[in-house]
Write a protein that holds these residues in place. Structure first.
Motif, short mmCIF file in Angstrom:
data_model
loop_
_atom_site.label_atom_id
_atom_site.label_comp_id
_atom_site.label_asym_id
_atom_site.label_seq_id
_atom_site.Cartn_x
_atom_site.Cartn_y
_atom_site.Cartn_z
N TYR A 95 -62.94 -120.61 20.10
CA TYR A 95 -62.89 -119.97 18.79
C TYR A 95 -61.72 -119.01 18.79
N ARG A 97 -59.69 -115.71 16.85
CA ARG A 97 -59.90 -114.53 15.99
C ARG A 97 -58.60 -114.27 15.24
N SER A 120 -69.00 -118.34 21.38
CA SER A 120 -68.65 -117.04 21.94
C SER A 120 -69.61 -116.78 23.09
N HIS A 123 -72.48 -111.22 23.68
CA HIS A 123 -71.65 -110.01 23.66
C HIS A 123 -72.27 -108.91 22.81
N HIS A 198 -75.78 -110.95 20.77
CA HIS A 198 -75.81 -112.31 20.24
C HIS A 198 -74.63 -113.14 20.74
N TYR A 215 -65.99 -105.93 10.38
CA TYR A 215 -66.44 -104.97 11.37
C TYR A 215 -66.17 -103.56 10.86
N1 LIG Z 1 -68.16 -110.73 17.48
C1 LIG Z 1 -67.35 -111.82 17.98
C2 LIG Z 1 -67.53 -113.09 17.22
S1 LIG Z 1 -69.14 -113.58 17.12
O1 LIG Z 1 -69.51 -114.51 18.03
O2 LIG Z 1 -69.96 -112.76 16.43
C3 LIG Z 1 -65.88 -111.47 17.97
O3 LIG Z 1 -65.50 -110.52 17.29
O4 LIG Z 1 -65.10 -112.16 18.63
#
Ligand SMILES: N[C@@H](CS(=O)O)C(=O)O
Ligand SMILES: [Fe+2]
Length: 253
Positions: A95, A97, A120, A123, A198, A215
Motif C-alpha cells: 500500500y 501513502r 498494513s 499498528h 488495527h 489524521y
Molecule cells: N494508518 C495507516 C494506514 S491504515 O492501515 O489505517 C497509515 O497511515 O499508513
C-alpha cells in the motif's frame, strides 16, 4: 496557516513503478441533503479538501468533531475518480501513502492505494484521530486489543512474564482479534489509540482499493506489532510515496 507537505520519512513500501489503476465507479448524482448545522456538503474532492482545511487548519484537534467529520466524509459522493486520480500510485503487493495536504500540528489528508492482497501491519496511531473513507474497492479492517503493557501510559507497568523475564517485559502471546469488518465504498471508519490497534488489508488478489485518510493531528512515526507475540517493533517513520500528486524521488521519504 497554509497547507504544507509533511516532512515525514520512510515506513511502508518502495520501488518506482507508476501503474495507473482502472476504475469503474458509477456516477451517483442524487441530491444529498445537509443535516442541520452542517452547511453545504462537499460535492467534489476540491470542496471536501477546502471544507476540511477551513475547519482544521487553524486549530486541528481542538476543532475535531467526529460526527461532523463523519458526515462530511460520508456525504462526499466520491463518484468521479478523476478527482483523486492524481494521488493514486499503485505498487505490487504494497500500500502506498500519498499526501494530499497537511498542516503541521493540525491535520493531514492522504490517499492510500492498496494493490491486490496488500495489507498494513498491525499498528497504532500516536495521539491522532484517524478517519477513513473507502473511495474505491473493498478493504477488511481487523481490530486488535493492545498487548499487555504496550498501551501508552502503561510502559512502566511491572508485569513479570511467565518465562522469568525482567519486570516490565510484555507477555509473549498472540494478539487478540476483537473485530473484523468489511469496508465498502462510501463507508467511513474511525479509530484512535484509546479504542484499539488495527490493520487494513485488501482481500482481493488483483483489484486495487483506494482509501481517503484524515489524521488529526498528523503523526510521523508509529509502532507496529507482531501478531503472534504482541511484540511492539521499534517506532518507525511513516513515509509518503508521493506528495501533492508528485512521486517522491528515490531515497526521499
Ligand atoms: N494508518 C495507516 C494506514 S491504515 O492501515 O489505517 C497509515 O497511515 O499508513
Ligand atoms: Fe491505521
Amino acid at each position: 496557516m497554509a497547507p504544507q507537505s509533511l516532512s515525514s520519512s520512510a515506513a511502508t513500501l518502495t520501488d518506482d513503478s507508476d501503474r495507473g489503476p482502472l476504475f469503474n465507479s458509477k456516477i451517483n448524482d442524487a441530491a444529498v441533503p445537509s443535516p442541520p448545522g452542517l452547511g453545504q456538503h462537499p460535492r467534489s474532492f476540491a470542496q471536501l479538501a477546502q471544507t476540511l482545511r477551513d475547519r482544521l487548519s487553524e486549530s486541528g484537534e481542538a476543532a475535531f468533531d467526529l460526527q461532523w467529520i463523519s458526515e462530511v466524509l460520508g456525504h462526499y459522493p466520491a463518484h468521479d475518480p478523476a478527482e483523486w486520480k492524481q494521488y493514486v500510485f499503485l505498487e505490487d503487493g504494497k500500500y502506498t501513502r500519498n499526501l494530499v495536504e497537511s498542516v503541521e500540528g493540525c491535520y493531514a489528508l492522504m490517499v492510500l492505494c492498496w494493490a491486490g492482497n496488500a495489507a498494513s501491519p498491525i499498528h497504532d496511531h500516536p495521539s491522532s484521530h484517524c478517519v477513513v473513507k473507502v473511495l474505491e474497492g473493498e478493504l477488511i479492517e481487523e481490530r486488535y486489543e493492545w498487548p499487555e503493557g504496550a498501551q501508552p501510559g502503561s510502559i512502566n507497568n511491572t508485569h513479570t512474564t511467565d518465562s522469568g523475564a525482567p519486570p516490565g517485559t510484555p507477555k509473549s502471546e498472540p494478539m487478540k482479534l476483537v473485530d473484523t469488518s468489511k469496508l465498502l465504498p462510501g463507508r467511513v471508519a474511525y479509530i484512535h489509540d484509546s479504542i484499539c490497534l488495527h490493520r487494513l488489508r485488501n482481500p482481493h488478489p488483483t483489484t486495487p482499493a483506494v482509501t481517503l485518510h484524515l489524521y488529526v493531528p498528523p503523526y510521523h512515526t508509529c509502532r507496529t506489532f507482531v501478531e503472534a507475540t504482541g511484540e511492539a517493533r521499534a517506532q518507525r517513520r511513516c513515509a509518503f510515496w508521493s506528495r501533492m500528486g508528485v512521486r517522491n524521488k528515490v531515497g526521499e521519504m
